[in-house]
Design a protein around this motif. Structure first.
Motif, PDB file in Angstrom:
ATOM      1  N   ILE A 174       0.843  -1.203   0.000  1.00  0.00           N
ATOM      2  CA  ILE A 174       0.000   0.000   0.000  1.00  0.00           C
ATOM      3  C   ILE A 174       0.877   1.251   0.000  1.00  0.00           C
ATOM      4  O   ILE A 174       0.688   2.175  -0.796  1.00  0.00           O
ATOM      5  N   ALA A 175       1.862   1.274   0.891  1.00  0.00           N
ATOM      6  CA  ALA A 175       2.685   2.468   1.061  1.00  0.00           C
ATOM      7  C   ALA A 175       3.472   2.809  -0.198  1.00  0.00           C
ATOM      8  O   ALA A 175       3.688   3.992  -0.497  1.00  0.00           O
ATOM      9  N   TYR A 176       3.886   1.786  -0.946  1.00  0.00           N
ATOM     10  CA  TYR A 176       4.720   2.035  -2.123  1.00  0.00           C
ATOM     11  C   TYR A 176       3.955   1.855  -3.434  1.00  0.00           C
ATOM     12  O   TYR A 176       4.558   1.793  -4.507  1.00  0.00           O
ATOM     13  N   GLY A 177       2.630   1.777  -3.351  1.00  0.00           N
ATOM     14  CA  GLY A 177       1.814   1.785  -4.557  1.00  0.00           C
ATOM     15  C   GLY A 177       1.909   0.540  -5.411  1.00  0.00           C
ATOM     16  O   GLY A 177       1.644   0.590  -6.607  1.00  0.00           O
ATOM     17  N   THR A 178       2.274  -0.587  -4.806  1.00  0.00           N
ATOM     18  CA  THR A 178       2.402  -1.826  -5.581  1.00  0.00           C
ATOM     19  C   THR A 178       1.067  -2.567  -5.590  1.00  0.00           C
ATOM     20  O   THR A 178       0.946  -3.691  -5.109  1.00  0.00           O
ATOM     21  N   TYR A 179       0.075  -1.911  -6.168  1.00  0.00           N
ATOM     22  CA  TYR A 179      -1.283  -2.442  -6.205  1.00  0.00           C
ATOM     23  C   TYR A 179      -1.384  -3.843  -6.818  1.00  0.00           C
ATOM     24  O   TYR A 179      -2.120  -4.687  -6.304  1.00  0.00           O
ATOM     25  N   PRO A 180      -0.652  -4.171  -7.901  1.00  0.00           N
ATOM     26  CA  PRO A 180      -0.856  -5.481  -8.536  1.00  0.00           C
ATOM     27  C   PRO A 180      -0.558  -6.682  -7.640  1.00  0.00           C
ATOM     28  O   PRO A 180      -0.998  -7.786  -7.951  1.00  0.00           O
ATOM     29  N   VAL A 181       0.202  -6.499  -6.548  1.00  0.00           N
ATOM     30  CA  VAL A 181       0.605  -7.663  -5.748  1.00  0.00           C
ATOM     31  C   VAL A 181      -0.364  -7.977  -4.611  1.00  0.00           C
ATOM     32  O   VAL A 181      -0.212  -8.997  -3.943  1.00  0.00           O
ATOM     33  N   LEU A 182      -1.337  -7.115  -4.366  1.00  0.00           N
ATOM     34  CA  LEU A 182      -2.213  -7.303  -3.202  1.00  0.00           C
ATOM     35  C   LEU A 182      -2.939  -8.643  -3.243  1.00  0.00           C
ATOM     36  O   LEU A 182      -2.933  -9.400  -2.269  1.00  0.00           O
ATOM     37  N   SER A 183      -3.598  -8.925  -4.348  1.00  0.00           N
ATOM     38  CA  SER A 183      -4.344 -10.180  -4.470  1.00  0.00           C
ATOM     39  C   SER A 183      -3.417 -11.376  -4.350  1.00  0.00           C
ATOM     40  O   SER A 183      -3.743 -12.366  -3.677  1.00  0.00           O
ATOM     41  N   PHE A 184      -2.249 -11.292  -4.975  1.00  0.00           N
ATOM     42  CA  PHE A 184      -1.312 -12.412  -4.957  1.00  0.00           C
ATOM     43  C   PHE A 184      -0.845 -12.697  -3.531  1.00  0.00           C
ATOM     44  O   PHE A 184      -0.793 -13.852  -3.109  1.00  0.00           O
ATOM     45  N   LEU A 185      -0.509 -11.650  -2.783  1.00  0.00           N
ATOM     46  CA  LEU A 185      -0.071 -11.847  -1.404  1.00  0.00           C
ATOM     47  C   LEU A 185      -1.183 -12.455  -0.556  1.00  0.00           C
ATOM     48  O   LEU A 185      -0.951 -13.371   0.252  1.00  0.00           O
ATOM     49  N   ALA A 186      -2.414 -11.943  -0.735  1.00  0.00           N
ATOM     50  CA  ALA A 186      -3.548 -12.470   0.035  1.00  0.00           C
ATOM     51  C   ALA A 186      -3.795 -13.935  -0.306  1.00  0.00           C
ATOM     52  O   ALA A 186      -4.069 -14.761   0.583  1.00  0.00           O
ATOM     53  N   GLN A 187      -3.693 -14.287  -1.570  1.00  0.00           N
ATOM     54  CA  GLN A 187      -3.900 -15.672  -1.991  1.00  0.00           C
ATOM     55  C   GLN A 187      -2.819 -16.602  -1.449  1.00  0.00           C
ATOM     56  O   GLN A 187      -3.031 -17.806  -1.312  1.00  0.00           O
ATOM     57  N   ASN A 188      -1.664 -16.024  -1.124  1.00  0.00           N
ATOM     58  CA  ASN A 188      -0.570 -16.826  -0.586  1.00  0.00           C
ATOM     59  C   ASN A 188      -0.461 -16.731   0.937  1.00  0.00           C
ATOM     60  O   ASN A 188       0.578 -17.054   1.512  1.00  0.00           O
ATOM     61  N   GLY A 189      -1.547 -16.292   1.557  1.00  0.00           N
ATOM     62  CA  GLY A 189      -1.616 -16.354   3.016  1.00  0.00           C
ATOM     63  C   GLY A 189      -1.384 -15.064   3.757  1.00  0.00           C
ATOM     64  O   GLY A 189      -1.365 -15.061   4.998  1.00  0.00           O
ATOM     65  N   ALA A 190      -1.206 -13.950   3.072  1.00  0.00           N
ATOM     66  CA  ALA A 190      -1.022 -12.678   3.771  1.00  0.00           C
ATOM     67  C   ALA A 190      -2.294 -12.311   4.527  1.00  0.00           C
ATOM     68  O   ALA A 190      -3.402 -12.415   3.984  1.00  0.00           O
ATOM     69  N   GLN A 191      -2.142 -11.898   5.772  1.00  0.00           N
ATOM     70  CA  GLN A 191      -3.297 -11.538   6.609  1.00  0.00           C
ATOM     71  C   GLN A 191      -3.792 -10.144   6.213  1.00  0.00           C
ATOM     72  O   GLN A 191      -3.117  -9.147   6.458  1.00  0.00           O
ATOM     73  N   VAL A 192      -4.966 -10.127   5.608  1.00  0.00           N
ATOM     74  CA  VAL A 192      -5.469  -8.880   5.035  1.00  0.00           C
ATOM     75  C   VAL A 192      -5.828  -7.858   6.104  1.00  0.00           C
ATOM     76  O   VAL A 192      -5.871  -6.652   5.838  1.00  0.00           O
ATOM     77  N   ASN A 193      -6.051  -8.318   7.348  1.00  0.00           N
ATOM     78  CA  ASN A 193      -6.371  -7.405   8.446  1.00  0.00           C
ATOM     79  C   ASN A 193      -5.203  -7.256   9.421  1.00  0.00           C
ATOM     80  O   ASN A 193      -5.399  -6.910  10.594  1.00  0.00           O
ATOM     81  N   ALA A 194      -3.990  -7.503   8.946  1.00  0.00           N
ATOM     82  CA  ALA A 194      -2.803  -7.373   9.795  1.00  0.00           C
ATOM     83  C   ALA A 194      -2.657  -5.936  10.282  1.00  0.00           C
ATOM     84  O   ALA A 194      -3.041  -4.983   9.594  1.00  0.00           O
ATOM     85  N   LEU A 195      -2.105  -5.786  11.489  1.00  0.00           N
ATOM     86  CA  LEU A 195      -1.913  -4.462  12.089  1.00  0.00           C
ATOM     87  C   LEU A 195      -0.436  -4.092  12.085  1.00  0.00           C
ATOM     88  O   LEU A 195       0.420  -4.938  12.351  1.00  0.00           O
ATOM     89  N   ASN A 196      -0.145  -2.835  11.805  1.00  0.00           N
ATOM     90  CA  ASN A 196       1.230  -2.354  11.942  1.00  0.00           C
ATOM     91  C   ASN A 196       1.407  -1.726  13.315  1.00  0.00           C
ATOM     92  O   ASN A 196       0.552  -1.871  14.195  1.00  0.00           O
ATOM     93  N   GLU A 197       2.509  -1.035  13.531  1.00  0.00           N
ATOM     94  CA  GLU A 197       2.798  -0.461  14.849  1.00  0.00           C
ATOM     95  C   GLU A 197       1.739   0.556  15.272  1.00  0.00           C
ATOM     96  O   GLU A 197       1.494   0.758  16.459  1.00  0.00           O
ATOM     97  N   SER A 198       1.089   1.198  14.301  1.00  0.00           N
ATOM     98  CA  SER A 198       0.048   2.197  14.592  1.00  0.00           C
ATOM     99  C   SER A 198      -1.349   1.586  14.645  1.00  0.00           C
ATOM    100  O   SER A 198      -2.343   2.312  14.673  1.00  0.00           O
ATOM    101  N   SER A 199      -1.414   0.246  14.640  1.00  0.00           N
ATOM    102  CA  SER A 199      -2.690  -0.481  14.666  1.00  0.00           C
ATOM    103  C   SER A 199      -3.543  -0.200  13.434  1.00  0.00           C
ATOM    104  O   SER A 199      -4.769  -0.276  13.490  1.00  0.00           O
ATOM    105  N   MET A 200      -2.890   0.131  12.344  1.00  0.00           N
ATOM    106  CA  MET A 200      -3.598   0.354  11.087  1.00  0.00           C
ATOM    107  C   MET A 200      -3.538  -0.903  10.232  1.00  0.00           C
ATOM    108  O   MET A 200      -2.498  -1.558  10.145  1.00  0.00           O
ATOM    109  N   THR A 201      -4.659  -1.235   9.617  1.00  0.00           N
ATOM    110  CA  THR A 201      -4.695  -2.334   8.656  1.00  0.00           C
ATOM    111  C   THR A 201      -4.318  -1.788   7.278  1.00  0.00           C
ATOM    112  O   THR A 201      -4.310  -0.569   7.064  1.00  0.00           O
ATOM    113  N   PRO A 202      -4.025  -2.666   6.318  1.00  0.00           N
ATOM    114  CA  PRO A 202      -3.799  -2.171   4.953  1.00  0.00           C
ATOM    115  C   PRO A 202      -4.982  -1.358   4.421  1.00  0.00           C
ATOM    116  O   PRO A 202      -4.780  -0.377   3.692  1.00  0.00           O
ATOM    117  N   LEU A 203      -6.213  -1.739   4.794  1.00  0.00           N
ATOM    118  CA  LEU A 203      -7.381  -0.988   4.330  1.00  0.00           C
ATOM    119  C   LEU A 203      -7.381   0.428   4.891  1.00  0.00           C
ATOM    120  O   LEU A 203      -7.761   1.377   4.193  1.00  0.00           O
TER     121      LEU A 203
END
Length: 417
Positions: A174-203
């Motif tokens: 999200i931060a670096y604008g690599t939109y094409p990889v989002l679906s691929f990462l999610a399909q390979n097990g990336a947690q779509v509601n993961a939290l960063n240090e600021s408790s923000m999700t990718p959404l």
């Protein structure tokens, strides 16, 4: 003196040996570096016999390698292959034991570096026809292939960056604008509601920058549209409204599609943050009519108060630029009851305290003290509950005179001029 001469000779010999070894190591590093860039897998295999695959390379500034001459940090062979999108080299290194989770000095894994160096190219053409289009297509295809190779060889798609942000790969995308990889990462097990240090999700991050494509993709991958940031209580909707209502959002006419997308997928329009503010409070403070109307269309409640007793119309009256839009002010008054002009401390909105709005202030104070009839209160409640969204549906259910009496406009405009 003779002993000193002998000791000096031994030191010189040792120094010469070290220089020779250093020169050999440098030559080895340079050759391995160039073999990775050229995707010369046979040479890579040969050189790895003398250089551990997970040991970093150090390239001298005057080297003829392809690396930038200001290279100061050692770089791992696998990181080099990933950064320069060399799929054959990447596969060769992984097959010879390269660890995709090895981290550089900034705490970045191979996958992190891939995302940070993802090519930002436009490949809208169906079939590349020009030389530059072919080059850009090859760059994009190589990046995708490297990503697939990494994931196939066990790259951790939820590994956080080891720094103050604690971004996951999805956050980085999200931060670096690599939109094409989002679906691929999610399909390979990336947690779509993961939290960063600021408790923000990718959404949250996608909504904050009003990237509709990213928002749509994340929602399709299962993102929780009503997840709130623990420190503030802000939802994706609130963040999107805040950005869209800013000066930049207004100038760029941005965000309406993002906000509607979130609302259509179940975003709670009346969700309150830790201060009690809703998206409508934020929109009213910004004063952007199209955003306010959109939230009202989805049944935003104009009578919700913040913890400090401030209503959306209170926020609207804070800014003089808002007050000059008499039509929008009248529309908000049409839905508001009771009209609370002051907060818990009894402070009136800053905008109406300006001398130029003296008459308007007096008019609003009178309106706030004038009680409505029970019939008028009921009509206003019906309008607020059903809003414009179900206005014409009610027209089919109610007698014509009753419907007209409910939705007959209480024209406040003449009072505000």
């Amino acid at each position: 003196m003779g002993n000193i001469t002998k000791r000096g000779s031994r030191d010189l010999a040792a120094d010469s040996t070290m220089l020779l070894e250093g020169s050999l190591a440098t030559a080895l590093h340079t050759k391995l570096y160039e073999a990775i860039i050229k995707e010369d897998c046979n040479t890579i295999k040969t050189l790895l016999r003398n250089h551990p695959v997970n040991q970093p390379l150090t390239i001298l500034a005057n080297s003829s390698s392809y690396r930038l001459l200001n290279q100061t940090q050692p770089i791992f062979p696998i990181h080099l292959a990933a950064e320069y999108r060399k799929p054959q080299s990447l596969l060769c290194l992984l097959q010879h034991g390269a660890d995709p989770e090895v981290r550089d000095a900034q705490g970045l894994t191979t996958l992190h570096l891939m995302l940070l160096n993802w090519p930002i190219t436009s490949t809208m053409w169906t079939k590349p026809s020009t030389r530059i289009q072919k080059i850009l297509t090859d760059i994009q295809n190589n990046a995708v292939l490297c990503l697939r190779i990494l994931c196939d060889h066990g790259a951790q798609v939820n590994a956080q960056v080891d720094n103050s942000n604690k971004h996951s790969p999805l956050h980085l995308a999200i931060a670096y604008g690599t939109y094409p990889v989002l679906s691929f990462l999610a399909q390979n097990g990336a947690q779509v509601n993961a939290l960063n240090e600021s408790s923000m999700t990718p959404l949250h991050m996608a909504a904050d920058i009003l990237n509709k494509n990213m928002i749509e993709t994340l929602i399709a991958c299962g993102a929780n549209v009503n997840c709130a940031i623990s420190s503030t209580g802000n939802t994706a909707l609130k963040l999107a409204v805040c950005t869209a209502s800013s000066k930049a959002g207004r100038l760029l006419a941005a965000g309406v599609g993002c906000i509607r997308l979130l609302l259509n997928h179940g975003a709670q329009v009346n969700a309150q943050d830790h201060e009690g503010q809703t998206a409508l409070h934020e929109a009213c403070f910004g004063g952007r009519e199209v955003i306010i109307n959109l939230l009202l269309e989805f049944e935003a409640n104009v009578n919700i108060l913040t913890r400090n007793g401030e209503s959306p119309i209170y926020m609207y009256l804070q800014r003089s630029s808002n007050i000059r839009d008499v039509t929008l002010l009248a529309r908000l008054l049409y839905r508001t009851y009771p009209l609370r002009l002051s907060n818990k401390q009894g402070v009136l909105p800053a905008g109406i305290m300006l001398p130029e709005f003296h008459l308007l202030r007096e008019t609003l104070i009178k309106l706030s003290k004038k009680p409505l009839t029970l019939e008028a209160i009921c009509k206003r409640n019906i309008r607020n509950v059903y809003g414009d969204k179900y206005k014409f549906h009610l027209k089919q259910l109610l007698p014509a005179k009753l419907w007209e009496s409910i939705y007959g406009v209480d024209d406040f405009t003449y009072l505000l001029k």
